[in-house]
Scaffold this active site. Structure first.
Site, PDB file in Angstrom:
ATOM      1  N   SER A  77       2.799  12.425  -1.083  1.00 33.48           N
ATOM      2  CA  SER A  77       3.614  13.322  -1.899  1.00 33.48           C
ATOM      3  C   SER A  77       4.556  14.159  -1.044  1.00 33.48           C
ATOM      4  O   SER A  77       4.315  14.397   0.143  1.00 33.48           O
ATOM      5  CB  SER A  77       2.718  14.260  -2.703  1.00 33.48           C
ATOM      6  OG  SER A  77       1.741  13.527  -3.405  1.00 33.48           O
TER       7      SER A  77
HETATM    8  N1  SAH Z   1      -2.974  12.632  -2.501  1.00 24.96           N
HETATM    9  C1  SAH Z   1      -2.231  11.533  -1.930  1.00 24.96           C
HETATM   10  C2  SAH Z   1      -1.190  11.008  -2.920  1.00 24.96           C
HETATM   11  C3  SAH Z   1      -1.253   9.547  -2.962  1.00 24.96           C
HETATM   12  S1  SAH Z   1      -0.401   8.746  -4.283  1.00 24.96           S
HETATM   13  C4  SAH Z   1      -1.641  11.887  -0.577  1.00 24.96           C
HETATM   14  O1  SAH Z   1      -1.702  13.054  -0.186  1.00 24.96           O
HETATM   15  O2  SAH Z   1      -1.150  10.994   0.100  1.00 24.96           O
HETATM   16  C5  SAH Z   1      -1.691   8.582  -5.472  1.00 24.96           C
HETATM   17  C6  SAH Z   1      -2.906   7.789  -5.077  1.00 24.96           C
HETATM   18  O3  SAH Z   1      -3.746   7.711  -6.240  1.00 24.96           O
HETATM   19  C7  SAH Z   1      -2.643   6.361  -4.642  1.00 24.96           C
HETATM   20  O4  SAH Z   1      -3.208   6.148  -3.385  1.00 24.96           O
HETATM   21  C8  SAH Z   1      -3.348   5.523  -5.709  1.00 24.96           C
HETATM   22  O5  SAH Z   1      -3.917   4.336  -5.217  1.00 24.96           O
HETATM   23  C9  SAH Z   1      -4.420   6.482  -6.216  1.00 24.96           C
HETATM   24  N2  SAH Z   1      -4.945   6.196  -7.555  1.00 24.96           N
HETATM   25  C10 SAH Z   1      -4.292   5.743  -8.654  1.00 24.96           C
HETATM   26  N3  SAH Z   1      -5.142   5.615  -9.693  1.00 24.96           N
HETATM   27  C11 SAH Z   1      -6.372   5.982  -9.246  1.00 24.96           C
HETATM   28  C12 SAH Z   1      -7.664   6.061  -9.847  1.00 24.96           C
HETATM   29  N4  SAH Z   1      -7.888   5.735 -11.134  1.00 24.96           N
HETATM   30  N5  SAH Z   1      -8.692   6.495  -9.087  1.00 24.96           N
HETATM   31  C13 SAH Z   1      -8.511   6.843  -7.782  1.00 24.96           C
HETATM   32  N6  SAH Z   1      -7.314   6.778  -7.161  1.00 24.96           N
HETATM   33  C14 SAH Z   1      -6.250   6.356  -7.879  1.00 24.96           C
END
Ligand code: SAH
Length: 221
Positions: free
Chosen positions: A69
């Protein structure tokens, strides 16, 4: 700490201070949040080829169609999560470990971070980063985060970093009374960033900003 973790050139302290200034100018005031952003090296959480861009205020690709993000959004969501709460929190749940950057920021404001990710490779990489930085209070799980982590509940706070179409009921159930959840909700490329506070009688809900997150998907890989 090895030099690479401390940062040089485009990843140096000066570059980081510029980012902090920019985040402040956009309205983030909580010094605990700003200190956490200053203290956690973001370039460690992106591919080495992108390290020189790690302190730009922008989302960056982390593979598997996912992104780390934008720093301002991480700061804004962390500030909303804290509100007027007394820190440190005991237990914070994060959905969507991704690069691990947001979890590392959360590790600075709580005794334990529980972080769930659906893509195993990303989770393994994030764990290596935590280890390299000596962060020991993040526990991870490879599963569908919309179900939460019932065994460890209730949580003081829940941060969701992927967008569901509607508020996941199981996550609401796993908040403490007085607990706070920050979550993007909605279909497509743009969502409503919501703050939910659990009260003894129900939930207070506020829509704060428009944001853009990847979708919350159920299947694991
Ligand atoms: N907090 C992260 C943001 C990553 S983007 C950072 O600081 O980098 C969002 C993430 O959510 C992705 O890695 C994606 O694979 C994950 N995601 C999507 N749906 C999900 C679910 N149902 N359970 C767990 N993770 C999920």
């Amino acid at each position: 700490m090895k030099d690479y973790y401390r940062g040089i050139g485009m990843t140096s302290d000066r570059t980081r201070d510029r980012l902090i200034k920019r985040i402040k100018e956009q309205g983030v005031q909580n010094t605990v949040v700003l200190d956490a952003i200053r203290g956690i090296p973001r370039h460690i959480f992106v591919d080495e080829a992108l390290a020189s861009r790690a302190y730009e205020d922008t989302a960056l690709p982390i593979g598997y169609s996912q992104t780390i993000s934008q720093p301002y959004i991480v700061a804004r969501m962390t500030e909303l999560l804290i509100g007027n709460s007394k820190l440190p929190f005991k237990k914070v749940l994060e959905i969507g470990t991704g690069s691990g950057y947001q979890a590392a920021i959360l590790s600075q404001i709580t005794t334990w971070v529980y972080s769930i990710e659906r893509i195993n490779v990303l989770q393994q990489q994030a764990k290596q980063k935590f280890k390299a930085l000596g962060i020991k209070n993040i526990v991870t799980q490879h599963s569908d985060g919309s179900l939460g982590w019932e065994y460890k509940s209730p949580f003081d706070a829940i941060m969701v970093t992927a967008a569901p179409n509607a508020l996941p009921k199981m996550l609401l159930d796993q908040l403490k009374v007085g607990g706070r959840m920050v979550i993007p909700v909605g279909l497509g490329g743009s969502q409503a960033l919501m703050l939910i506070v659990k009260t003894s009688t129900g939930f207070e809900k506020q829509v704060l900003d428009r944001v853009s997150f990847v979708p919350l998907l159920e299947d694991c890989m």
